[in-house]
Design a protein around this motif. Structure first.
Motif, PDB file in Angstrom:
ATOM      1  N   LYS A 519      69.954  26.030  67.317  1.00  0.00           N
ATOM      2  CA  LYS A 519      69.060  26.106  68.417  1.00  0.00           C
ATOM      3  C   LYS A 519      69.828  26.744  69.585  1.00  0.00           C
ATOM      4  O   LYS A 519      69.365  27.835  70.027  1.00  0.00           O
ATOM      5  CB  LYS A 519      68.319  24.778  68.683  1.00  0.00           C
ATOM      6  N   GLU A 520      70.776  26.009  69.925  1.00  0.00           N
ATOM      7  CA  GLU A 520      71.596  26.461  71.137  1.00  0.00           C
ATOM      8  C   GLU A 520      73.136  25.640  71.166  1.00  0.00           C
ATOM      9  O   GLU A 520      73.191  24.659  70.516  1.00  0.00           O
ATOM     10  CB  GLU A 520      70.780  26.150  72.542  1.00  0.00           C
ATOM     11  N   VAL A 521      74.019  26.342  72.000  1.00  0.00           N
ATOM     12  CA  VAL A 521      75.179  25.910  71.915  1.00  0.00           C
ATOM     13  C   VAL A 521      75.274  24.514  73.187  1.00  0.00           C
ATOM     14  O   VAL A 521      74.597  24.891  74.322  1.00  0.00           O
ATOM     15  CB  VAL A 521      76.156  26.669  72.436  1.00  0.00           C
ATOM     16  N   MET A 522      75.710  23.693  72.962  1.00  0.00           N
ATOM     17  CA  MET A 522      75.710  22.483  73.759  1.00  0.00           C
ATOM     18  C   MET A 522      77.124  22.454  74.548  1.00  0.00           C
ATOM     19  O   MET A 522      76.923  22.207  75.753  1.00  0.00           O
ATOM     20  CB  MET A 522      75.756  20.923  72.976  1.00  0.00           C
ATOM     21  N   ILE A 523      78.309  22.734  73.815  1.00  0.00           N
ATOM     22  CA  ILE A 523      79.413  22.828  74.465  1.00  0.00           C
ATOM     23  C   ILE A 523      80.456  23.861  73.318  1.00  0.00           C
ATOM     24  O   ILE A 523      80.248  23.565  72.382  1.00  0.00           O
ATOM     25  CB  ILE A 523      80.106  21.560  74.554  1.00  0.00           C
ATOM     26  N   ASP A 524      81.194  24.420  74.049  1.00  0.00           N
ATOM     27  CA  ASP A 524      81.949  25.289  73.396  1.00  0.00           C
ATOM     28  C   ASP A 524      83.551  25.338  74.287  1.00  0.00           C
ATOM     29  O   ASP A 524      83.695  25.849  75.294  1.00  0.00           O
ATOM     30  CB  ASP A 524      81.529  26.601  73.295  1.00  0.00           C
ATOM     31  N   ASN A 525      84.515  24.875  73.334  1.00  0.00           N
ATOM     32  CA  ASN A 525      85.754  25.129  74.418  1.00  0.00           C
ATOM     33  C   ASN A 525      86.469  26.405  74.624  1.00  0.00           C
ATOM     34  O   ASN A 525      87.470  26.625  75.297  1.00  0.00           O
ATOM     35  CB  ASN A 525      86.956  24.062  73.492  1.00  0.00           C
ATOM     36  N   MET A 526      85.745  27.517  74.165  1.00  0.00           N
ATOM     37  CA  MET A 526      86.029  28.937  74.309  1.00  0.00           C
ATOM     38  C   MET A 526      85.017  29.723  74.866  1.00  0.00           C
ATOM     39  O   MET A 526      85.210  30.688  75.296  1.00  0.00           O
ATOM     40  CB  MET A 526      86.713  29.742  73.244  1.00  0.00           C
ATOM     41  N   ASP A 527      83.771  29.220  75.244  1.00  0.00           N
ATOM     42  CA  ASP A 527      82.746  29.794  75.792  1.00  0.00           C
ATOM     43  C   ASP A 527      82.235  31.325  75.232  1.00  0.00           C
ATOM     44  O   ASP A 527      82.183  32.095  75.833  1.00  0.00           O
ATOM     45  CB  ASP A 527      82.769  30.022  77.258  1.00  0.00           C
ATOM     46  N   ASP A 528      82.464  31.184  74.060  1.00  0.00           N
ATOM     47  CA  ASP A 528      82.703  32.445  73.114  1.00  0.00           C
ATOM     48  C   ASP A 528      82.264  32.296  71.360  1.00  0.00           C
ATOM     49  O   ASP A 528      83.220  32.245  70.867  1.00  0.00           O
ATOM     50  CB  ASP A 528      83.761  33.260  73.329  1.00  0.00           C
TER      51      ASP A 528
END
Length: 549
Positions: A519-528
Motif C-alpha cells: 500500500k505505502e512505505v512506512m519507513i525506509d532507511n534510504m528513502d528510495d
C-alpha cells in the motif's frame, strides 16, 4: 492481548561508567545521566535500564556488590540517585535496575562475617565445603583463570563457591534468611520509586547443594547444569508473592534456561513469577571470526517468537554490556555501510514482537574499538581468559584476534557526545579508551544531520509507538532460506505490515508472494524504494517497512 506498559516500552540501556563524567575522574556518574536526560527523552524511549551503581570494589565493574543499599563513590551519592529518579519521572521515563543476587562481593559484610568462623550466624549465607571432607567435585567458573569455582579459604579451612570471579562468592538461596535479605533490598529500592528489576544471572541462584560430580565436558552445556536449579520456581513464586505483586513494575530474567519450556515457565503469567525473558541464543550466533549465517539468525528469532507467542513475553536486543557492538557483529562497521547497516539493525529490533532494548550508542552506530594489546583491556573476563590461554599454550595471535572482536570492552567504550577531546565524555582521563572514530560518530554531528543513524532511530521509535501492530501483532517469517534477506509480516486486527531487511552488502531482488500487496512505505532507511510489479529491489543493507493492503 493483555496489554502492559512494559510490553509497549522501548528500553535504553546505560552502562553508567561509560555514559557521561561530570567531575573529571574519567568515570561516568549519576550527575552525567541527569545532565543527559533531555537527550534520552528526545530518543522517544520509555525506560532506562541502568547497570549496577551499588557500592562495589569493582572487580567485575559493579557486578560485585559490597553494599546493596549504597551508591558507588565513583558514581555519586544517594542524593544524586534520588534527584536522577525524580528527573526521570518528570520526563515520564521509568527506571529499571540490575538486581545482582546470585553472588555478592567478597567484601560485603555478609561474606566477611561468613568467612570469619564456622559458627558465625552468616556462615550459611554462602556455599561452604569443609576441607576435611576433601576437595568438592569440580565446578566451572566463568571468570577464574583456572576455571575452578571452588576457592580455598584458610581462615576456616574450607572452600567457598564462586560461579564467577573468586571475589564474587555465590549466595546460598537455600537459606530462607538470604531470600528475605534480597526481598528487603528490593523493597528498599521500590520504596524510592524505581520501576523494576533485571535479574542478573538469576537462573543460577538455585543449586543442588550435594554438589555431586558432573559429567565430563559439562561446561560446554553449562546452562543445562547450572541453570534452572531444583528450587528456582519456588523462590521466584515466593519473591512474586512477597514483593513483585505489590508493585506495578516490570521484571526481566537474564537467561532463559536451556529449553523453551524453561523460558515459558519463567514468564507464564499464570505461574506468577517474572514478566519477561532475556534469552542469549541470538547472542551466541557469530561468535567466531568467520561471520554468521542469516538463515540461523532468522531461525533463532522466529523460533523464540513462536515459543512465546501465546504465553509470556520476549526481550528483543542485539547488544548489551557483555557482547560486541551490534553493527560490528551483525552489520558492517566499515565507512561505506556502517550507517545503512546500523539503521537496518535498529529497524529489526524495533519492528519485532517483544520489548526492544537499545544499548547506549547503538542509536549512533557506535562500533567496536580496535585494541592492540592485552594492556588496553579492563574487563576481568578478557584479562583472565588471556592468562588462561597463555598458560595453556594456545595460539595467542588467533586468541587476540577473537578477543579484539568479541571482548566486552568493545561495548563499554565511552559514549561519543561531540568532537571535543575524549568525545565530550570527560575532561579528565577516561577509564577506558574512547573509540578514535568519535569525530564522525557522535551525538552533536548526528543530531544536525537529518539522514543520520540517530535521527533514523528516533523515527523508528516513533513509528513503533504509532502502530500497535509492531508491539502486539502476529509475526510470520517469509523466505526462511534466503541468505541475504530477512522478511516478515506483522498483523494485528485489520492492520498488516511487511518488513524487508537486506543483511548483505549486495543488492538483491525480492519477489513478493501473490497475497502480499503493498500500500505505502512506512519507513525506509534510504528513502528510495524500487518496486517493479511484485519485485522489490533492495540496496545493500536497505530496510523498508510497507503498510499492506
Amino acid at each position: 492481548m493483555n496489554k502492559k506498559w512494559w510490553k509497549e516500552a522501548v528500553i535504553y540501556q546505560i552502562y553508567p561508567r561509560s555514559f557521561k563524567d561530570t567531575n573529571g575522574d574519567g568515570v561516568g556518574d549519576l550527575r552525567g545521566i541527569i545532565e543527559k536526560l533531555d537527550y534520552i527523552k528526545s530518543l522517544g524511549v520509555d525506560v532506562i535500564w541502568l547497570n549496577p551503581i551499588y557500592a562495589s570494589p569493582n572487580d567485575d565493574n559493579g557486578y560485585d556488590i559490597s553494599d546493596y543499599k549504597a551508591i558507588m563513590d565513583e558514581f555519586g551519592t544517594m542524593d544524586d540517585f534520588d534527584e536522577m529518579l525524580r528527573e526521570m519521572h518528570k520526563r515520564n521515563i521509568r527506571l529499571v535496575m540490575d538486581l545482582v543476587v546470585n553472588h555478592s562481593s567478597d567484601e560485603h559484610r555478609w561474606f566477611q562475617e561468613s568467612r570469619s568462623s564456622r559458627d558465625n550466624p552468616y556462615r550459611d549465607y554462602y556455599h561452604w565445603w569443609p576441607a576435611e571432607k576433601g576437595k568438592p567435585a569440580p565446578r566451572f567458573s566463568f571468570f577464574d583463570v583456572n576455571s575452578d569455582a571452588w576457592m580455598y579459604d584458610s581462615t576456616t579451612n574450607a572452600y567457598y563457591l564462586h560461579y564467577f570471579s573468586r571475589k564474587q562468592p555465590d549466595l546460598k538461596w537455600e537459606n530462607p534468611k538470604v531470600r528475605q535479605e534480597v526481598y528487603d533490598i528490593m523493597r528498599f529500592w521500590l520504596a524510592k520509586g524505581i520501576d523494576g528489576f533485571r535479574m542478573d544471572a538469576f537462573q543460577y541462584v538455585s543449586k543442588d547443594t550435594t554438589f555431586k560430580p558432573l559429567p565430563e565436558g559439562y561446561e560446554k552445556d553449562i546452562i543445562k547444569y547450572y541453570g534452572m536449579g531444583p528450587n528456582l520456581h519456588e523462590y521466584l513464586q515466593e519473591m512474586n508473592r512477597e514483593v513483585i505483586s505489590q508493585y506495578d513494575i516490570m521484571t526481566v530474567a537474564e537467561g532463559a534456561g536451556s529449553t523453551f519450556e524453561d523460558a515459558i515457565s519463567l514468564v507464564d503469567p499464570e505461574r506468577k513469577e517474572l514478566d519477561m525473558v532475556y534469552h542469549f541464543e541470538g547472542m551466541d550466533i557469530g561468535n567466531g571470526l568467520g561471520g554468521y549465517s542469516l538463515k540461523e539468525f532468522k531461525e533463532v528469532y522466529s523460533r523464540w517468537d513462536n515459543a512465546l507467542a501465546d504465553k509470556g513475553w520476549l526481550s528483543i536486543f542485539l547488544a548489551n554490556h557483555d557482547v560486541p557492538r551490534m553493527v560490528s557483529k551483525f552489520g558492517n562497521d566499515g565507512d561505506v555501510f556502517r550507517q545503512a547497516s546500523s539503521k537496518m539493525l535498529n529497524t529489526f529490533i524495533l519492528s519485532m514482537r517483544g520489548t526492544p532494548y537499545c544499548y547506549y550508542g547503538d542509536e549512533l552506530g557506535m562500533t567496536n574499538i580496535d585494541f592492540d594489546d592485552i594492556s588496553d583491556y579492563k574487563d576481568i573476563s578478557a584479562i583472565n581468559s588471556y592468562q588462561a590461554a597463555k598458560e595453556a599454550g594456545k595460539d595467542m595471535d588467533e586468541f587476540m584476534k577473537k578477543l579484539n572482536f568479541l571482548s566486552r570492552d568493545n561495548a563499554r567504550t565511552p559514549m561519543q557526545w561531540d568532537t571535543t577531546s575524549y568525545a565530550g565524555f570527560t575532561n579528565g582521563t577516561p577509564w577506558l579508551a574512547v573509540n578514535p572514530n568519535f569525530k564522525a560518530i557522535n551525538v552533536e554531528v548526528e543530531n544536525n544531520d537529518p539522514a543520520s543513524c540517530l535521527n533514523y532511530f528516533r523515527k523508528m521509535v516513533q513509528l513503533r509507538k504509532e502502530y500497535p501492530v509492531f508491539v502486539y501483532g502476529d509475526y510470520e517469517l517469509l523466505f526462511p532460506d534466503h541468505e541475504q534477506v530477512y522478511a516478515y509480516t506483522r498483523e494485528l486486527d485489520d492492520e498488516k505490515v511487511l518488513v524487508l531487511l537486506n543483511f548483505s552488502e549486495k543488492p538483491v531482488k525480492v519477489t513478493l508472494p501473490a497475497n502480499v500487496k503493498l500500500k505505502e512505505v512506512m519507513i525506509d532507511n534510504m528513502d528510495d524504494d524500487e518496486v517493479e510489479g511484485s519485485d522489490v529491489n533492495l540496496k545493500p543493507y536497505q530496510a523498508i517497512i510497507y503498510l499492506l493492503l
